[in-house]
Design an enzyme around this catalytic site. Structure first.
Site: not given
Lengths: 283, 283, 283, 283
Positions: B200, B226-228
């Site tokens: 994040g 998100l960001d995964a």
């Protein structure tokens, strides 16, 4: 898991992989790991297969026989090894213990897949540590005025212990040419610099004099020319103006240990193919 | 040199390599580079071949047709690409220029083998730099109260420019789920932390708060979470107590640039195979 | 060479260095090494001096008395240590030997300047290795249904051996809060991940699941919150899709050893200053 | 924030820090950053202070005058610089753009605190890129049969632009001795090898021939002896048998950029102290 390792070098041409993989598939061989390399400069091709032994209908001798015609057809330099036949290692050291202790611990905790036949040293300092591991220790002092008898004894011990590999784990004597020749491709050294920088004696002092900002270590096969053999593995560590030579020696020990352990592991797992003065390392 | 890249994933079994390499050899295909991976956990097999196009008797369409039966037999997920058909890249950025400038320079100096179709940004700051390179620049502002129109325009531009890949080069907006789905496996992001740490916003602030001794960057495919998404490449750089958040941001920029450039290169060269939420990267 | 180490933390203001260095110079103290850090965020100042003991006209007690007024004037949190009073270390381990063997060898070869008071383990496996070094070994099994008696015994042993530092060298039990509190700032752990990623159990499995491209290790002070204490040192090693969890564990062992050895060394040399949940490490 | 940087080298003795810090404290100077180094081998002491200019009652000239007696007392080699007087940099390049583009972007995005006076090149290729940044570009071709006129023109341009630093950003000509002497300690070069390995031409070819497993780059001050000047910064990147010379060149470019940018930054921030053929770098 028991595997056979098939390691091949030959002049590159169309059809090598097809032939080899067809051979393996026709015998139902399950490939755990396969690595290829085409060298544009030399025009040679290198490959290594790791095959589950239990999927093949024959042992290593029958494999060797069955594969020989293909090897001949493609003019292969090749070998096949069986992980159940552990390589026999002779370790050589002097007074400094860090590389020797590191290798012994890796072997003791089943990280290095080999037999350690014995340790040979020109000093007696490390006997107790070695013997605690249940490994024979031979103290072969080297007379600086006449080194020949010592190296004759070293040769005799290496032969007697049927060494597949000799590891110079900070052995601070230069091996004579006849030993380098007799065991070509079988003697691994750790040099405490980032070769080709700082060949020879006291590399950390040389590094300090030159004011480098990284120091390193190099694991290589021993050849007749000092510190000039094929490189297996190297690594470095950052130093600064605030690090004394003693600090460099200390940092360096950790790099030496790591680089030697990795290089030896690659060798034991038949991951290193020497071609000219360079190596292909399938790691 | 023009090559075809054959990229395959399929359930592992005996004979895959034999079949594929026989196919290539029977058409006289010269293999420049070959990479294999057997994944024990999933039971899948992955391979990538780079074949000299001039040694094959047919073009990519005929290759595709001739290979289809093998692909079916082994239930392959596969693709073949032609290095002469350069991938079309859409770059997206916000105000920070370092990743964009780095990619543009690599492209400009022929290091990145692709076409850059256009740059889309939610700000107008980087227009001059982009246009100097002869690349169209689209300013699509994002209204924080209603982002939908902006992302509709982004979608329209990406489609219109027939993008094969979208690169978020420090684009500071979160893409909506429909875009993530529509371009699954085609959107590459650079996140300025060593994921999964510091997901994040403001990861360098998070890193400073936690007192870590290394900071990093992660190049990954964008998914709805998100960001995964699947990680392509990561790297880190050492920091210390004496580094302020501003220092971390500065060090981090260099890591971001390098990691994104490497990740994009792997993607452009068809070296990345996504399987589940993980990647096989044949680099 | 015998030195005194003067370690200071205090609110930052003009004149601290002037006062401290004047004090040292007026007593003719030769400074081997000096390190300063002004932390802008907290407004605190940190410094460490290493002073040649033989250049001072007094011992450590007289130093302490003479310096006390300055310490008070600047509201210093401070300590002075004498390298002749070696810190007493208690090592704790479970079954895995790599960190323990590494620390014992460093100590045995005079690389770690400390006394190792004893080793405590919840298993008896490593006794022989420890006892070969001439160090007492205490086997304190932990009953999973009632861990309290074991930890009472651990506390008793730590106290009895007058430990200055307790090192969890892959001790696979979570220390209870009362021990964390009683030895705050004195218990050093090695966690086998790059924190804050992969807190808790089986971090290499977590790393493999997430598909990261680097794995790491973290040396930190133990606090009541698991794996959340102040970080002393971290490092990473590159992994790829071809590395199994077993490979990660093996690579990780080397990182763990190095990171723990460095972290412990910094602590033993009074190079670590804890402030809040972060550390200043003058290395 | 405007700061003064006080940089000192002198023979080591008791009382230097006390004297200097007393001087600063007595004028109410707030020290942002302080670094010390005692060199045991040479017996010299090095220090660098960064002082908030707004806390001092005087400007740099008055500082210089007030400090002079202390400098004399301790036989200091010293300088004080003002961050408001930005250093003037002349960049030199040939055809390869990566280092030049990297430095220009860092300067353009306010990461490098300097003025770029002009770019001098023996080719005209990079003119447009440089002029887009608003920087004058001088094309000074070098006649291989008579290089003297070109270097006379280079000298004239460097003088005319009042350069504080000359950066050889992959400038592929060897500077003549008179220029090396005239600008001693002011000319920074990036050499594309890990010095002292692979001095001179085509280091990546040399590295490939030797079969090294890491390649590097070195940022150093230029002296009359080729590639032998004091080293400011170095770094390396891993290569393998599968990397061609072209791959090495490509990997190398990234290392060159990073190492040169770091080295130049250290120089611009007065973090580099040259002593003999070595550097102290307070980074």
């Amino acid at each position: 898991m028991r595997t056979f390792r098939l390691v091949i070098a030959c002049p590159d041409r169309v059809g090598i992989v097809a032939k080899v993989s067809h051979f393996l598939a026709s015998h139902n061989g399950w490939i755990n790991e396969a690595s290829h390399h085409s060298d544009d400069q030399s025009g040679w091709f290198f490959m290594r297969h790791e095959i589950r032994a239990d999927t093949l209908p024959f042992g290593i001798e029958a494999f060797r026989e069955a594969f020989a015609p293909i090897a001949e057809e493609f003019s292969m330099v090749w070998r096949i090894t069986d992980t159940e036949q552990k390589k026999r290692v002779v370790l050589m050291a002097s007074r400094e213990s860090h590389c020797l202790a590191d290798l012994l611990h890796r072997w003791h905790s089943d990280e290095l897949d080999c037999e350690i036949a014995c340790v040979i040293s020109n000093h007696d300092d490390l006997r107790s540590m070695v013997e605690w591991h249940g490994i024979p220790y031979f103290h072969v002092p080297v007379d600086p005025k006449d080194k020949q008898p010592a190296f004759a004894e070293v040769s005799r011990l290496v032969d007697q212990h049927q060494a597949d590999v000799v590891v110079l784990a900070r052995y601070m004597q230069i091996l004579p040419p006849q030993i380098c020749q007799a065991y070509a491709g079988k003697v691994i050294n750790i040099h405490h610099s980032f070769l080709p920088s700082f060949v020879g004696a006291k590399p950390y002092h040389q590094a300090s004099m030159r004011g480098v900002k990284l120091i390193g270590a190099t694991c290589h096969y021993v050849t007749e020319e000092l510190d000039a053999g094929p490189i297996i593995e190297q690594d470095v560590v950052r130093v600064s103006h605030s690090d004394s030579i003693e600090d460099m020696v200390r940092f360096g020990r950790d790099v030496e240990k790591m680089v030697l352990a990795r290089g030896l592991r690659y060798h034991l797992e038949d991951r290193v193919l020497v071609h000219g003065n360079k190596t292909v390392v399938f790691n």
